[in-house]
Design a protein around this motif. Structure first.
Motif, PDB file in Angstrom:
ATOM      1  N   ALA A  40       0.836  -1.201   0.000  1.00 18.88           N
ATOM      2  CA  ALA A  40       0.000   0.000   0.000  1.00 18.88           C
ATOM      3  C   ALA A  40       0.872   1.254   0.000  1.00 18.88           C
ATOM      4  O   ALA A  40       0.601   2.217  -0.746  1.00 18.88           O
ATOM      5  N   GLU A  41       1.923   1.245   0.800  1.00 16.49           N
ATOM      6  CA  GLU A  41       2.828   2.393   0.839  1.00 16.49           C
ATOM      7  C   GLU A  41       3.525   2.579  -0.503  1.00 16.49           C
ATOM      8  O   GLU A  41       3.659   3.703  -0.999  1.00 16.49           O
ATOM      9  N   GLU A  42       3.958   1.487  -1.107  1.00 15.31           N
ATOM     10  CA  GLU A  42       4.629   1.570  -2.406  1.00 15.31           C
ATOM     11  C   GLU A  42       3.679   2.096  -3.482  1.00 15.31           C
ATOM     12  O   GLU A  42       4.077   2.872  -4.362  1.00 15.31           O
ATOM     13  N   ALA A  43       2.417   1.695  -3.398  1.00 17.08           N
ATOM     14  CA  ALA A  43       1.424   2.124  -4.385  1.00 17.08           C
ATOM     15  C   ALA A  43       0.882   3.517  -4.100  1.00 17.08           C
ATOM     16  O   ALA A  43       0.229   4.124  -4.955  1.00 17.08           O
ATOM     17  N   GLY A  44       1.149   4.031  -2.892  1.00 15.91           N
ATOM     18  CA  GLY A  44       0.645   5.350  -2.523  1.00 15.91           C
ATOM     19  C   GLY A  44      -0.847   5.377  -2.279  1.00 15.91           C
ATOM     20  O   GLY A  44      -1.519   6.364  -2.603  1.00 15.91           O
ATOM     21  N   VAL A  45      -1.368   4.278  -1.712  1.00 14.45           N
ATOM     22  CA  VAL A  45      -2.804   4.204  -1.432  1.00 14.45           C
ATOM     23  C   VAL A  45      -3.013   3.819   0.032  1.00 14.45           C
ATOM     24  O   VAL A  45      -2.086   3.371   0.721  1.00 14.45           O
ATOM     25  N   ARG A  46      -4.232   3.994   0.495  1.00 11.29           N
ATOM     26  CA  ARG A  46      -4.573   3.573   1.851  1.00 11.29           C
ATOM     27  C   ARG A  46      -4.617   2.047   1.910  1.00 11.29           C
ATOM     28  O   ARG A  46      -4.925   1.380   0.915  1.00 11.29           O
ATOM     29  N   LEU A  47      -4.334   1.513   3.089  1.00 14.59           N
ATOM     30  CA  LEU A  47      -4.363   0.073   3.263  1.00 14.59           C
ATOM     31  C   LEU A  47      -5.751  -0.488   2.926  1.00 14.59           C
ATOM     32  O   LEU A  47      -5.868  -1.542   2.300  1.00 14.59           O
ATOM     33  N   GLY A  48      -6.783   0.241   3.314  1.00 15.66           N
ATOM     34  CA  GLY A  48      -8.140  -0.220   3.032  1.00 15.66           C
ATOM     35  C   GLY A  48      -8.420  -0.321   1.544  1.00 15.66           C
ATOM     36  O   GLY A  48      -9.186  -1.188   1.097  1.00 15.66           O
ATOM     37  N   HIS A  49      -7.819   0.581   0.758  1.00  9.27           N
ATOM     38  CA  HIS A  49      -7.988   0.529  -0.700  1.00  9.27           C
ATOM     39  C   HIS A  49      -7.381  -0.758  -1.244  1.00  9.27           C
ATOM     40  O   HIS A  49      -7.989  -1.447  -2.082  1.00  9.27           O
ATOM     41  N   LEU A  50      -6.180  -1.100  -0.777  1.00  6.57           N
ATOM     42  CA  LEU A  50      -5.542  -2.335  -1.223  1.00  6.57           C
ATOM     43  C   LEU A  50      -6.366  -3.545  -0.819  1.00  6.57           C
ATOM     44  O   LEU A  50      -6.559  -4.489  -1.600  1.00  6.57           O
ATOM     45  N   GLN A  51      -6.907  -3.521   0.403  1.00 10.19           N
ATOM     46  CA  GLN A  51      -7.668  -4.665   0.896  1.00 10.19           C
ATOM     47  C   GLN A  51      -9.005  -4.823   0.189  1.00 10.19           C
ATOM     48  O   GLN A  51      -9.600  -5.902   0.226  1.00 10.19           O
ATOM     49  N   TYR A  52      -9.470  -3.780  -0.462  1.00  9.88           N
ATOM     50  CA  TYR A  52     -10.695  -3.906  -1.266  1.00  9.88           C
ATOM     51  C   TYR A  52     -10.461  -4.892  -2.409  1.00  9.88           C
ATOM     52  O   TYR A  52     -11.342  -5.667  -2.785  1.00  9.88           O
ATOM     53  N   TYR A  53      -9.240  -4.851  -2.972  1.00 13.84           N
ATOM     54  CA  TYR A  53      -8.890  -5.744  -4.079  1.00 13.84           C
ATOM     55  C   TYR A  53      -8.255  -7.043  -3.604  1.00 13.84           C
ATOM     56  O   TYR A  53      -8.458  -8.098  -4.211  1.00 13.84           O
ATOM     57  N   PHE A  54      -7.464  -6.958  -2.542  1.00 14.81           N
ATOM     58  CA  PHE A  54      -6.763  -8.129  -2.017  1.00 14.81           C
ATOM     59  C   PHE A  54      -6.935  -8.143  -0.495  1.00 14.81           C
ATOM     60  O   PHE A  54      -6.166  -7.512   0.234  1.00 14.81           O
ATOM     61  N   PRO A  55      -7.969  -8.821  -0.006  1.00 11.64           N
ATOM     62  CA  PRO A  55      -8.300  -8.775   1.426  1.00 11.64           C
ATOM     63  C   PRO A  55      -7.192  -9.287   2.342  1.00 11.64           C
ATOM     64  O   PRO A  55      -7.106  -8.878   3.496  1.00 11.64           O
ATOM     65  N   ALA A  56      -6.352 -10.185   1.835  1.00 11.13           N
ATOM     66  CA  ALA A  56      -5.296 -10.770   2.669  1.00 11.13           C
ATOM     67  C   ALA A  56      -4.025 -10.934   1.840  1.00 11.13           C
ATOM     68  O   ALA A  56      -4.069 -10.926   0.611  1.00 11.13           O
ATOM     69  N   ARG A  57      -2.912 -11.112   2.525  1.00 10.82           N
ATOM     70  CA  ARG A  57      -1.633 -11.283   1.833  1.00 10.82           C
ATOM     71  C   ARG A  57      -1.670 -12.487   0.897  1.00 10.82           C
ATOM     72  O   ARG A  57      -1.097 -12.453  -0.199  1.00 10.82           O
ATOM     73  N   ALA A  58      -2.357 -13.558   1.315  1.00  8.00           N
ATOM     74  CA  ALA A  58      -2.424 -14.758   0.487  1.00  8.00           C
ATOM     75  C   ALA A  58      -3.071 -14.462  -0.860  1.00  8.00           C
ATOM     76  O   ALA A  58      -2.633 -14.976  -1.903  1.00  8.00           O
ATOM     77  N   ALA A  59      -4.100 -13.634  -0.848  1.00  9.21           N
ATOM     78  CA  ALA A  59      -4.777 -13.281  -2.101  1.00  9.21           C
ATOM     79  C   ALA A  59      -3.868 -12.450  -2.996  1.00  9.21           C
ATOM     80  O   ALA A  59      -3.822 -12.638  -4.218  1.00  9.21           O
ATOM     81  N   LEU A  60      -3.139 -11.530  -2.387  1.00 11.98           N
ATOM     82  CA  LEU A  60      -2.203 -10.698  -3.141  1.00 11.98           C
ATOM     83  C   LEU A  60      -1.088 -11.551  -3.726  1.00 11.98           C
ATOM     84  O   LEU A  60      -0.742 -11.423  -4.909  1.00 11.98           O
ATOM     85  N   LEU A  61      -0.520 -12.433  -2.924  1.00  6.72           N
ATOM     86  CA  LEU A  61       0.572 -13.286  -3.371  1.00  6.72           C
ATOM     87  C   LEU A  61       0.115 -14.202  -4.501  1.00  6.72           C
ATOM     88  O   LEU A  61       0.826 -14.391  -5.500  1.00  6.72           O
ATOM     89  N   SER A  62      -1.076 -14.764  -4.368  1.00  6.24           N
ATOM     90  CA  SER A  62      -1.608 -15.653  -5.394  1.00  6.24           C
ATOM     91  C   SER A  62      -1.773 -14.915  -6.726  1.00  6.24           C
ATOM     92  O   SER A  62      -1.381 -15.420  -7.786  1.00  6.24           O
TER      93      SER A  62
END
Length: 203
Positions: free
Chosen positions: A40-62
């Motif tokens: 989220a910090e690298e993308a310059g967005v709020r953590l909640g914004h990232l979690q809207y697309y990827f609720p957990a690290r596993a989803a992001l990693l996948s």
């Protein structure tokens, strides 16, 4: 359709931007630092914004692994399943070896291998990728050396892929340095596996 699937063009663009950020974190800091907060910090967005697309690290990693591996498999498929006219053993080898000249790509796969060593889902995705990679190369070998058995073509393809992936670490400079002598021997070994012989200098 879920938010993570990116139902709109804007949603897909945002999802791609987030995965771009995740890839940058992975290559710059390694898999252990690939956290939702870091991305989220690298993308310059709020953590909640990232979690809207990827609720957990596993989803992001996948999703990240799917994208990295799918992109690489597309390149392999283009060279082996329906190769451009004139694609012979030398052309296939040249194309595969050219990936070693891209430090970002080699570093990316180094981190993917590290993730697979500690995460079974990542390992399963990587194994599936290499299964397809080997299958495509085996088909290429049989097309060019039709008298080989399917089993022998598959064995040659497996060793070819092992040779190419392992040599990436040395040829890229991560664990060693390439030389004209080692490159010549590498080409000779690889072309033998593919069923051909290395070109002589000036030939």
């Amino acid at each position: 359709m879920s938010a993570a699937a990116g139902p709109t063009s804007k949603g897909r663009q945002r999802r791609t931007a987030l995965l771009d950020a995740a890839e940058r974190v992975l290559t710059s800091s390694g898999g252990s630092e690939l956290t939702l907060r870091a991305v989220a910090e690298e993308a310059g967005v709020r953590l909640g914004h990232l979690q809207y697309y990827f609720p957990a690290r596993a989803a992001l990693l996948s999703a990240l692994l799917d994208r990295i591996l799918a992109s690489s498999l597309e390149r392999v498929t283009a060279l082996t399943v329906a190769p451009p006219p004139g694609t012979d053993r030398e052309a296939l080898l040249d194309a595969v070896l050219s990936d070693h000249d891209d430090p970002r790509l080699v570093l990316l796969f180094t981190e993917v291998w590290a993730l697979a060593a500690h995460d079974e889902e990542a390992a399963a995705a990587v194994r599936a990728f290499y299964d397809q990679y080997v299958t495509h190369v085996a088909a290429f070998v049989r097309d060019h050396v039709p008298d080989l058995s399917a089993a022998e073509a598959h064995h040659r393809a497996e060793v070819f892929v092992m040779l190419m992936e392992g040599s990436a670490l040395f040829r890229s400079g991560i664990t060693g340095r390439r030389t004209a002598g080692t490159d010549a021997r590498l080409r000779e070994a690889a072309l033998t596996l593919l069923g051909g012989a290395a070109r002589r200098p000036g030939g």
